[in-house]
Design a protein around this motif. Structure first.
Motif, PDB file in Angstrom:
ATOM      1  N   VAL A  69       3.579 -14.157  -0.681  1.00 53.21           N
ATOM      2  CA  VAL A  69       3.398 -13.202   0.420  1.00 53.21           C
ATOM      3  C   VAL A  69       3.449 -11.793  -0.163  1.00 53.21           C
ATOM      4  CG1 VAL A  69       4.234 -12.449   2.666  1.00 53.21           C
ATOM      5  CG2 VAL A  69       4.511 -14.839   1.986  1.00 53.21           C
ATOM      6  N   ARG A  70       2.334 -11.085  -0.083  1.00 50.55           N
ATOM      7  CA  ARG A  70       2.220  -9.739  -0.665  1.00 50.55           C
ATOM      8  C   ARG A  70       1.909  -8.710   0.414  1.00 50.55           C
ATOM      9  NH1 ARG A  70       2.225  -9.782  -6.406  1.00 50.55           N
ATOM     10  NH2 ARG A  70       2.782 -11.917  -6.891  1.00 50.55           N
ATOM     11  N   VAL A  71       2.233  -7.456   0.133  1.00 55.73           N
ATOM     12  CA  VAL A  71       1.957  -6.350   1.053  1.00 55.73           C
ATOM     13  C   VAL A  71       0.804  -5.522   0.498  1.00 55.73           C
ATOM     14  CG1 VAL A  71       2.877  -4.250   2.117  1.00 55.73           C
ATOM     15  CG2 VAL A  71       4.354  -6.231   1.805  1.00 55.73           C
ATOM     16  N   ALA A  72      -0.170  -5.241   1.344  1.00 54.24           N
ATOM     17  CA  ALA A  72      -1.258  -4.306   1.024  1.00 54.24           C
ATOM     18  C   ALA A  72      -1.291  -3.299   2.163  1.00 54.24           C
ATOM     19  CB  ALA A  72      -2.583  -5.046   0.891  1.00 54.24           C
ATOM     20  N   ALA A  73      -0.499  -2.243   2.022  1.00 47.22           N
ATOM     21  CA  ALA A  73      -0.386  -1.253   3.096  1.00 47.22           C
ATOM     22  C   ALA A  73      -1.678  -0.447   3.212  1.00 47.22           C
ATOM     23  CB  ALA A  73       0.789  -0.325   2.831  1.00 47.22           C
ATOM     24  N   PRO A  74      -2.181  -0.294   4.433  1.00 50.19           N
ATOM     25  CA  PRO A  74      -3.393   0.515   4.593  1.00 50.19           C
ATOM     26  C   PRO A  74      -3.089   1.981   4.332  1.00 50.19           C
ATOM     27  CG  PRO A  74      -2.577  -0.232   6.728  1.00 50.19           C
ATOM     28  CD  PRO A  74      -1.698  -0.853   5.682  1.00 50.19           C
ATOM     29  N   ALA A  75      -3.968   2.631   3.618  1.00 50.03           N
ATOM     30  CA  ALA A  75      -3.783   4.059   3.307  1.00 50.03           C
ATOM     31  C   ALA A  75      -5.146   4.668   3.034  1.00 50.03           C
ATOM     32  CB  ALA A  75      -2.886   4.226   2.089  1.00 50.03           C
ATOM     33  N   PRO A  76      -5.290   5.939   3.308  1.00 48.62           N
ATOM     34  CA  PRO A  76      -6.573   6.574   3.001  1.00 48.62           C
ATOM     35  C   PRO A  76      -6.762   6.701   1.497  1.00 48.62           C
ATOM     36  CG  PRO A  76      -4.987   8.214   3.709  1.00 48.62           C
ATOM     37  CD  PRO A  76      -4.338   6.868   3.894  1.00 48.62           C
ATOM     38  N   THR A  77      -7.985   6.748   1.072  1.00 53.91           N
ATOM     39  CA  THR A  77      -8.289   6.965  -0.330  1.00 53.91           C
ATOM     40  C   THR A  77      -7.997   8.426  -0.652  1.00 53.91           C
ATOM     41  OG1 THR A  77     -10.039   5.331  -0.182  1.00 53.91           O
ATOM     42  CG2 THR A  77     -10.112   6.829  -2.075  1.00 53.91           C
ATOM     43  N   PRO A  78      -7.190   8.699  -1.657  1.00 53.52           N
ATOM     44  CA  PRO A  78      -6.878  10.104  -1.953  1.00 53.52           C
ATOM     45  C   PRO A  78      -8.124  10.843  -2.416  1.00 53.52           C
ATOM     46  CG  PRO A  78      -5.938   8.659  -3.609  1.00 53.52           C
ATOM     47  CD  PRO A  78      -6.540   7.778  -2.553  1.00 53.52           C
TER      48      PRO A  78
END
Length: 112
Positions: A69-78
């Motif tokens: 179980v892994r986390v891939a937090a949504p975030a804008p591309t810098p």
């Protein structure tokens, strides 16, 4: 194969028999906490969550191995930072002055 958690949880009877061949990874935004979701996640090769809270909730609710179980937090591309601009050269108050022809003057004196 990446599957949305809502789809995987709706059809565990289709997913479970094919899990060995397809090696599905299920993307979970918010847990449904249903028996169907439990069967789908147990058959998945991996689970991706969109937050640490969701990961902890799944691990507390279902007997899943923590390493699957892994986390891939949504975030804008810098965005790449632009280099700083050079300061504008001083110019005369008149835009037609011979002194300012061909020079950079920002903001233009007629706009201030």
């Amino acid at each position: 194969m990446l599957l949305d958690g809502l789809v995987a949880s709706a059809v565990p009877e289709v997913l479970v028999p094919r899990a060995g061949r397809l090696r599905p990874v299920v993307l979970v935004h918010l847990p449904l906490e249903t028996d169907a979701e439990a069967r789908a996640l147990a058959a998945a090769a991996g689970v991706v969550t969109t937050s640490e809270w969701t990961r902890r909730r799944l691990l507390d609710r279902y007997p899943l191995p923590a390493d699957r179980v892994r986390v891939a937090a949504p975030a804008p591309t810098p965005r790449r930072r632009r280099p700083a601009r050079r300061p504008a050269r001083p110019c005369s108050a008149s835009p037609r002055s011979p002194r300012t022809r061909g020079t950079t003057c920002w903001p233009p004196p007629w706009r201030s």
